[in-house]
Design an enzyme around this catalytic site. Structure first.
Site, short mmCIF file in Angstrom:
data_model
loop_
_atom_site.label_atom_id
_atom_site.label_comp_id
_atom_site.label_asym_id
_atom_site.label_seq_id
_atom_site.Cartn_x
_atom_site.Cartn_y
_atom_site.Cartn_z
CG ASP A 1 -9.62 2.41 -0.18
OD1 ASP A 1 -9.21 1.25 -0.34
OD2 ASP A 1 -8.95 3.30 0.36
CG ASP B 1 -2.22 0.69 1.04
OD1 ASP B 1 -2.30 1.55 0.15
OD2 ASP B 1 -3.17 0.39 1.78
#
Ligand code: GLA
Length: 681
Positions: free
Chosen positions: A508, A446
């Protein structure tokens, strides 16, 4: 026909792909120019192309040369692809051609500046069976120079009756919204200045004359293989000349040194509309970019949406048991397993198991996941540090910052400067150790903040190169390791990261209704087999929208299906339905992940060999409204196709001309899955 041919009499090079040709020629004064980018030409036809017009200096006009890399020398007024400051302060490059090399599908056109000892190599690569032309640029200089800009390539279009630009824009949880606008006269800049590829814009363009559709028309397209800041400048002159130049960095960025090379800026021409262009991109990405695209991506469970920062050995074991029951193949533990990380305020940088949450380390959880028949994956964010961490207390100087200025914190975190070898080495060492000492099959890498206070210079580029090199080394040392790229969702979606990862976390936002358009944008360039999509809870934690389980599944089944719901809160009925849908996905998975994608009206179709899979969606039901049949694409008109679920047999020609009605229930957020198999004659 060979992939690359040189015509010495005319000083031109022809690149030939299955359906297209790209021809480069030199003007009398050695300026490299594009003579043709379009349908495939025979050698005779390529020889008949008009030569590059002579470079004509003018105060009030344009030169008329479609330059392969626009410099700022002489009477040029377009956005420069190459801006060099020489040691004595001179600027511009006056082209002199010194030769070329051809090796397999790789052409290097060698150029130099007439006054300074600087060589510029223009690289082109084409591959058998693929319509994509890869281009990049290398600089070598005997004396240090400053590069204010060094684009990978400039692409020029033929004269068209009009020009329409398609590109993707968006934001966090809203990536990849496709925009189609008439290309304005003037300059249009698509860019990320954030140090990452960005959620706001993605480094690709498609240009057509305004007439192309999903399945017809000519489209010219390019995509940049770079995961940091980037810029593509499109120009349309009042006299109608159009093209674009692109590469890494943005305005005001400069690099110093004697050697430099750019990322690949790949381009393609398609006469099959936007869908045809997308399918060519998908094949290229699967066959020549992704490291393990021939595999089927496993179905993973990730607990981030369900539990956020609340992970622990026992609760993750319970979640793993439910994930296995539904059919997950990889169990991924997300954020907050390490250091003092119990919220986003602390712990990044301290990459050892949190002793309270994992008193015996990670091994007991990993062993339980294996016992349940799944592989184990782990979330990491190697480029970042929280100021509240042991790492920061020990190495406050490792972060990207400007002395004397406040350090901008985003999500309470700072960026480690990977352009410094000792910092990148530290990251590689702990990652290597983590994967060596544990049975870890999967990492989710990430990157949850953008870059600030990075200043001009090598840092921005050096950081991204170091990320690439760490990933490359990890993969080489741990050939079984698979990696998901993530940056606050889809902020690092590009050909550069895809060359060293296996899938991308698309967004997301897991709301299935929103995902339809996010996935529509993603698949313009990137293949479904790299597009990670989870089924999560309803109402959706971000948007609050309630959507039926089947619709959520069908949307996520259009890519690499995963699960991210709070399974302990799912009813027995939901868990059973999920397990059934997972089993269906495993059946269609090769077709979705490896097949050809056709985007239909509110539906996607995948074709592989004799199998066809259609996932159709209807957001709003309207009582009594006549259903409009869905016309399929790219089928064999003379073949018959049997519906594998109902047994009904359809003629190919009728499926494409009349279509079929998806068996929607009458509700809102209705969806249908159709599996067809071509019958042998
Ligand atoms: C980012 C990712 C999420 C999750 C969190 C963890 O936002 O996109 O999927 O991993 O970080 O902090």
């Amino acid at each position: 026909m060979s992939l690359i041919a040189f015509d010495p009499a005319r000083r031109r090079w022809s690149l030939t792909t299955p359906r297209t040709s790209y021809v480069i020629g030199l003007t009398d004064d050695d300026v490299p120019a594009c003579l043709h980018w379009g349908p495939r030409l025979t050698p005779e036809q390529a020889a008949a192309l008009p030569g590059a017009v002579p470079f004509r200096a003018s105060s009030f006009d344009e030169s008329g040369v479609a330059e392969e890399l626009l410099t700022e020398a002489g009477a040029r007024y377009g956005a420069a692809s190459l801006q060099i400051r020489f040691a004595n302060g001179d600027t511009g490059v006056e082209w002199q051609h010194t030769g070329h090399e051809i090796e397999d599908g790789h052409l290097t056109i060698l150029m130099r500046d007439r006054a300074h000892p600087v060589e510029v190599a223009l690289h082109y690569r084409v591959r058998a069976g693929c319509d994509v032309v890869e281009r990049w640029t290398e600089i070598r200089s005997e004396e240090p120079v400053t590069l204010l800009r060094c684009d990978s390539a400039a692409w020029n279009l033929p004269p068209l009756p009009g020009y329409r630009l398609s590109h993707a824009s968006g934001g966090w949880a809203a990536e990849n919204s496709v925009r189609r606008v008439e290309l304005p006269v003037g300059e249009t800049v698509l860019t990320s200045r954030r140090g990452i590829t960005s959620h706001q814009a993605n480094p690709w363009v498609m240009v057509d004359a305004g007439e192309a559709g999903e399945e017809h028309g000519e489209v010219w397209s390019a995509a940049l293989a770079w995961s940091g800041s980037w810029r593509v400048t499109l120009g349309r002159t009042p006299s109608g000349r159009t093209g674009w130049t692109g590469g890494f960095g943005h305005e005001g960025v400069s690099w110093q040194g004697t050697a430099w090379s750019t990322p690949v800026f790949a381009g393609l021409y398609s006469d099959g509309g936007f869908g045809g262009a997308s399918r060519t991109w998908h094949r290229y990405v699967n066959e020549h970019v992704r490291p393990a695209a021939g595999e089927l991506r496993p179905l993973l469970y990730n607990s981030w949406e369900a539990v956020g920062f609340h992970v622990g050995e026992e609760s993750q074991k319970r979640m793993a048991a439910l994930a296995a029951r539904v059919g997950a193949e990889v169990f991924v533990m997300d954020d907050a397993w390490f250091g003092g990380r119990t919220s986003d305020r602390a712990g990044l940088g301290d990459w050892w198991p949190n002793p309270e949450r994992f008193p015996h380390g990670l091994t007991p959880l990993i062993e339980e996941v294996h016992r349940l028949g799944m592989k184990f994956g782990l979330w990491v964010e190697p480029e970042m540090v929280n100021p509240d961490s042991d790492l920061y207390r020990e190495h406050p100087d490792w972060v990207v910052h400007m002395p004397g200025r406040p350090r901008t914190e985003l999500r309470h975190q700072l960026l480690l400067d990977f352009s410094r070898p000792e910092v990148a080495d530290w990251a590689h060492k702990w990652l290597h150790r983590l994967v060596s000492e544990h049975a870890i099959d999967f990492l989710k890498w990430d990157c949850n903040r953008t870059f600030t206070q990075a200043g001009p210079g090598d840092l921005l580029v050096g950081h991204v190169r170091a990320v690439y090199s760490i990933l490359d080394r990890l993969r080489a040392d741990h050939p079984h390791l698979r990696v998901e790229a993530c940056s606050g969702g889809g902020g690092r979606t590009d050909l550069g990261i895809m060359a060293r990862t296996d899938q991308v976390w698309t967004s997301d936002n897991t709301d299935a209704a929103d995902r339809l358009s996010i996935q529509h944008g993603f698949t313009q360039i990137y293949p479904a087999g790299a597009m990670a999509a989870w089924v999560t809870d309803s109402p959706n934690p971000i948007t609050g929208r309630r959507v039926p389980l089947a619709f959520r599944f069908h949307v996520a089944m259009a890519g690499v299906l995963g699960l991210g719901g709070d399974l302990p809160n799912w009813s027995e009925r939901e868990l059973d339905e999920a397990a059934e849908l997972v089993a269906v996905y495993k059946d269609i998975r090769p077709v979705v992940q490896h097949g050809e994608l056709h985007r239909l009206r509110e539906a996607v179709q995948y074709t592989l060999g004799d199998r066809v899979v259609v996932l159709a969606f209807r957001r709003r039901g309207a009582f009594g409204a006549p259903g409009v049949p869905l016309r399929l694409s790219g089928l064999d008109p003379d073949a018959r196709y049997r519906d594998e679920d109902t047994g009904a047999v359809h003629h190919g020609v009728l499926l494409t001309s009349r279509g079929l009605l998806p068996p929607f229930p009458s509700d809102d957020y209705a969806s249908a899955l159709i599996r067809l198999r071509k019958e042998q004659p």
